[in-house]
Write an enzyme that holds these catalytic residues in place. Structure first.
Site, PDB file in Angstrom:
ATOM      1  N   SER A 126      37.000  52.479  62.695  1.00 38.62           N
ATOM      2  CA  SER A 126      36.840  52.061  61.298  1.00 38.62           C
ATOM      3  C   SER A 126      36.308  50.625  61.306  1.00 38.62           C
ATOM      4  O   SER A 126      36.095  50.045  62.379  1.00 38.62           O
ATOM      5  CB  SER A 126      38.181  52.146  60.569  1.00 38.62           C
TER       6      SER A 126
ATOM      7  N   LYS B  44      27.691  51.435  76.189  1.00 40.32           N
ATOM      8  CA  LYS B  44      28.128  52.816  76.429  1.00 40.32           C
ATOM      9  C   LYS B  44      27.831  53.718  75.216  1.00 40.32           C
ATOM     10  O   LYS B  44      28.172  53.394  74.081  1.00 40.32           O
ATOM     11  CB  LYS B  44      29.634  52.850  76.721  1.00 40.32           C
TER      12      LYS B  44
ATOM     13  N   CYS C  99      43.230  33.888  36.692  1.00 38.38           N
ATOM     14  CA  CYS C  99      44.259  34.839  36.267  1.00 38.38           C
ATOM     15  C   CYS C  99      45.647  34.220  36.466  1.00 38.38           C
ATOM     16  O   CYS C  99      46.000  33.301  35.745  1.00 38.38           O
ATOM     17  CB  CYS C  99      44.083  36.185  36.961  1.00 38.38           C
TER      18      CYS C  99
ATOM     19  N   HIS D 255      38.633  37.400  35.542  1.00 33.10           N
ATOM     20  CA  HIS D 255      38.221  37.213  36.938  1.00 33.10           C
ATOM     21  C   HIS D 255      36.704  37.037  37.008  1.00 33.10           C
ATOM     22  O   HIS D 255      35.974  38.018  37.118  1.00 33.10           O
ATOM     23  CB  HIS D 255      38.591  38.446  37.765  1.00 33.10           C
TER      24      HIS D 255
ATOM     25  N   GLU E 276      34.981  36.109  39.408  1.00 34.00           N
ATOM     26  CA  GLU E 276      34.436  36.463  40.739  1.00 34.00           C
ATOM     27  C   GLU E 276      33.847  37.869  40.784  1.00 34.00           C
ATOM     28  O   GLU E 276      32.950  38.142  41.565  1.00 34.00           O
ATOM     29  CB  GLU E 276      35.527  36.301  41.816  1.00 34.00           C
TER      30      GLU E 276
HETATM   31  N1  GLN Z   1      50.534  38.705  37.409  1.00 32.94           N
HETATM   32  C1  GLN Z   1      49.738  38.208  36.331  1.00 32.94           C
HETATM   33  C2  GLN Z   1      49.613  39.208  35.190  1.00 32.94           C
HETATM   34  O1  GLN Z   1      49.866  40.371  35.359  1.00 32.94           O
HETATM   35  C3  GLN Z   1      48.354  37.800  36.823  1.00 32.94           C
HETATM   36  C4  GLN Z   1      47.526  38.919  37.318  1.00 32.94           C
HETATM   37  C5  GLN Z   1      46.377  38.500  38.210  1.00 32.94           C
HETATM   38  O2  GLN Z   1      46.349  37.376  38.712  1.00 32.94           O
HETATM   39  N2  GLN Z   1      45.445  39.397  38.452  1.00 32.94           N
HETATM   40  O3  GLN Z   1      49.248  38.833  34.113  1.00 32.94           O
END
Ligand code: GLN
Length: 539
Positions: free
Chosen positions: A16, A191, A385, A511, A513
């Site tokens: 994997s 190999k 978050c 988020h 990202e």
């Molecule tokens: N634990 C927090 C919530 O549920 C933040 C979640 C997170 O960071 N993705 O709101």
């Protein structure tokens, strides 16, 4: 099934972690650059309905799509390479397949038949293989089969690939097998035997791979390629070398050099729709590899021993770093190591600090100490978050004087619940798929740092959380200098907080990202890096 859509299946053998996701994404990128519309989907052989309920230590980051699916982190690679969104349909697990079949069985849809792995499970797998190709939106659908050939768990998927090849017909599908050619230092030899065995296993399952992509630390000499072609029954020019690369973003160009896209197109009888254009990609690589400055940023979280837990954040720094021509040295630091006595020593070298997303109480106090350190010392700060929620709690405790302020996630009895469970979360019984997930709108406050970064008044970002800022404290917080610079227009949920009198202090409930790609580095990451560069200069 749309007959014009071509289907490529990618299987893996020998071990994997060979990087099927990167090979899939690289091939897709090359086909995209030739004018084809391409999507990639991943089939995972585990029984969870999706990875949303998995601890990051089990499976790395849980990636979230626009439509709110909690998916495998390979979908992040697909989006970062292709710059197009994926969806719920791009990640299917054995659990989901069985769930669908059993639900149909309970509804009586099998009309009294004995429900079996073949044909019912394999039919359901095939239905999902073809789903994304149905409306003719895609010229090519690439399907990555998780796990290794020979695993008991992936047998139904492999059997479904065998059947699907017949359903689709000649010239419309092909199988690429990704394998490893180990180098034995003692014998000074590469190999081929493990690959021969792994292809034999595929053949036993009725699948002849069309192309072998061989991961290797050394160039494959012609005689090794010939041996592989002979024993594995593939054309010599379909033995593709995949040397270890300096960065995953080199792989599309390496695969182009090896003509992987040309072999695929010739086998699928495809002709380029437009000229190959990878100029922007090369431009990104040029900036990434030739930085003019460097900074050190700390990523503070509790899953730091498995960097895959923060995959999208790490990659977002790569994209934004390249945009700033800046090498970002990312230091992953466990929040559990940070205490009032250690925080300064552990963080003083950093030019910027990011507090990561997360769940649960472990490591929380270390994160609060980190925020305090960044706030008081004017160090650029980015909280994502849980990182944003912690920034609020720190401000409530140390600036507003609510010494017991907390999130009700960590302390259900806190007298100052600055972060509290969202109303719609209160009566939920199921954990899987029930967070506030996927894309929601956010209105930005004029003149704020967030609005400046985005350069527009309204954005859509992706979410994964159950708790939110408690608007009861909004006025009190804002009058002390921490403002809500991003708000959801419908629910009034606070999406972004920032501190006015600080060089760069931003927390986002969403988020960012997940939306950063090679060609679209995320503006908040770009501005955060710019702020850390300034901070370093001013030191
Ligand atoms: N634990 C927090 C919530 O549920 C933040 C979640 C997170 O960071 N993705 O709101």
């Amino acid at each position: 099934m749309a007959s014009s859509t071509k289907y490529i299946f990618i299987t893996g053998g020998v071990t994997s972690s060979l990087g099927k996701g990167i090979i899939a994404a690289s091939l897709a990128k090359l086909l995209q650059s030739r004018g084809f519309s391409v999507t990639i989907q991943k089939f995972d052989p585990y029984l969870n309905i999706d990875p949303g309920t998995l601890n990051p230590y089990e499976h790395g980051e849980c990636y979230v799509t626009e439509d709110g699916a909690e998916t495998d982190l390979d979908l992040g690679h697909y989006e970062r390479f292709l710059n197009t969104p994926t969806s719920q349909d791009n990640n299917v697990t054995t659990g989901r397949i069985y769930n669908n079949v059993i639900t149909k069985e309970r509804k009586g849809e099998y009309l009294g038949k004995t429900v079996q792995v073949i044909p019912h499970i394999t039919d359901e797998i095939k239905r999902n293989f073809f789903k994304l190709g149905e409306d003719g939106k895609y010229d090519v659908v690439i399907t990555e089969i998780g796990g290794c050939v020979g695993d008991i768990e992936s047998l139904p998927f492999i059997e479904a690939v065998r059947q699907a090849k017949w359903d689709i017909g000649a010239n419309n599908s092909l199988v690429i097998h990704l394998t490893l050619i180990p180098y034995l230092a003692a014998a000074k030899e590469l190999k081929t035997k493990p690959t021969q065995h792994s292809v034999k296993q595929l053949l036993e399952a009725g699948i002849q791979p069309d192309i072998l992509v061989c991961r290797t630390e050394y160039h494959l000499p012609q005689e090794v390629k010939k041996k592989l072609a002979l024993f594995c029954n593939v054309q010599l020019n379909c033995v593709i070398e995949a040397m270890d690369a300096e960065t995953i973003y080199d792989v599309p160009l390496l695969m182009k050099k090896e003509k992987l896209d040309e072999r695929v197109m010739s086998k699928l009888k495809l002709t380029s729709k437009s000229n190959t254009d990878l100029e922007q990609w090369k431009d990104f690589l040029g900036r990434f590899k030739n930085p003019t400055q460097e900074v050190t940023i700390g990523l503070i979280g509790k899953y730091v021993s498995l960097p895959d837990s923060y995959k999208s954040i790490i990659e977002a720094f790569v994209h934004a770093g390249a945009a700033c021509e800046c090498k970002v040295h990312l230091k992953l630091i466990s929040s559990e190591e940070l205490h009032p006595e250690t925080v300064e020593k552990k963080l003083e070298e950093l030019d910027g600090i990011l507090v990561a997303p997360g769940f649960g109480e472990r490591g929380l106090e270390g994160k609060i100490e980190t925020v305090k350190f960044a706030r008081e010392n004017n160090i650029p700060f980015f909280g994502i978050c849980l990182g944003m929620q912690v920034a609020v709690i720190e401000f409530a405790r140390n600036v507003l004087g609510h010494v017991k302020a907390n999130s009700t996630e960590m302390d259900a009895e806190t007298p100052s619940p600055f972060i509290a469970l969202m109303e719609e979360q209160k009566n939920l019984e199921q954990m899987g798929g029930t967070m506030r997930l996927g894309s929601y709108s956010c209105d930005l406050k004029k003149g704020s740092k967030a609005a400046q970064a985005y350069g527009k008044p309204k954005v859509q970002e992706r979410h994964r959380h159950r708790y939110e800022f408690n608007n009861k404290y909004l006025e009190e917080m804002e009058s002390a200098g921490m403002i809500a610079s991003g708000i959801n227009p419908d629910s009034k949920l606070v999406e972004i907080i920032e501190i006015k009198n600080h060089p760069w202090f931003i927390g986002t409930q969403f988020h960012p990202e997940y939306k950063s790609t090679v060609l679209n580095p995320h503006p908040l990451f770009v501005k955060f890096i710019s702020a850390t560069i300034d901070n370093k200069k001013n030191k």
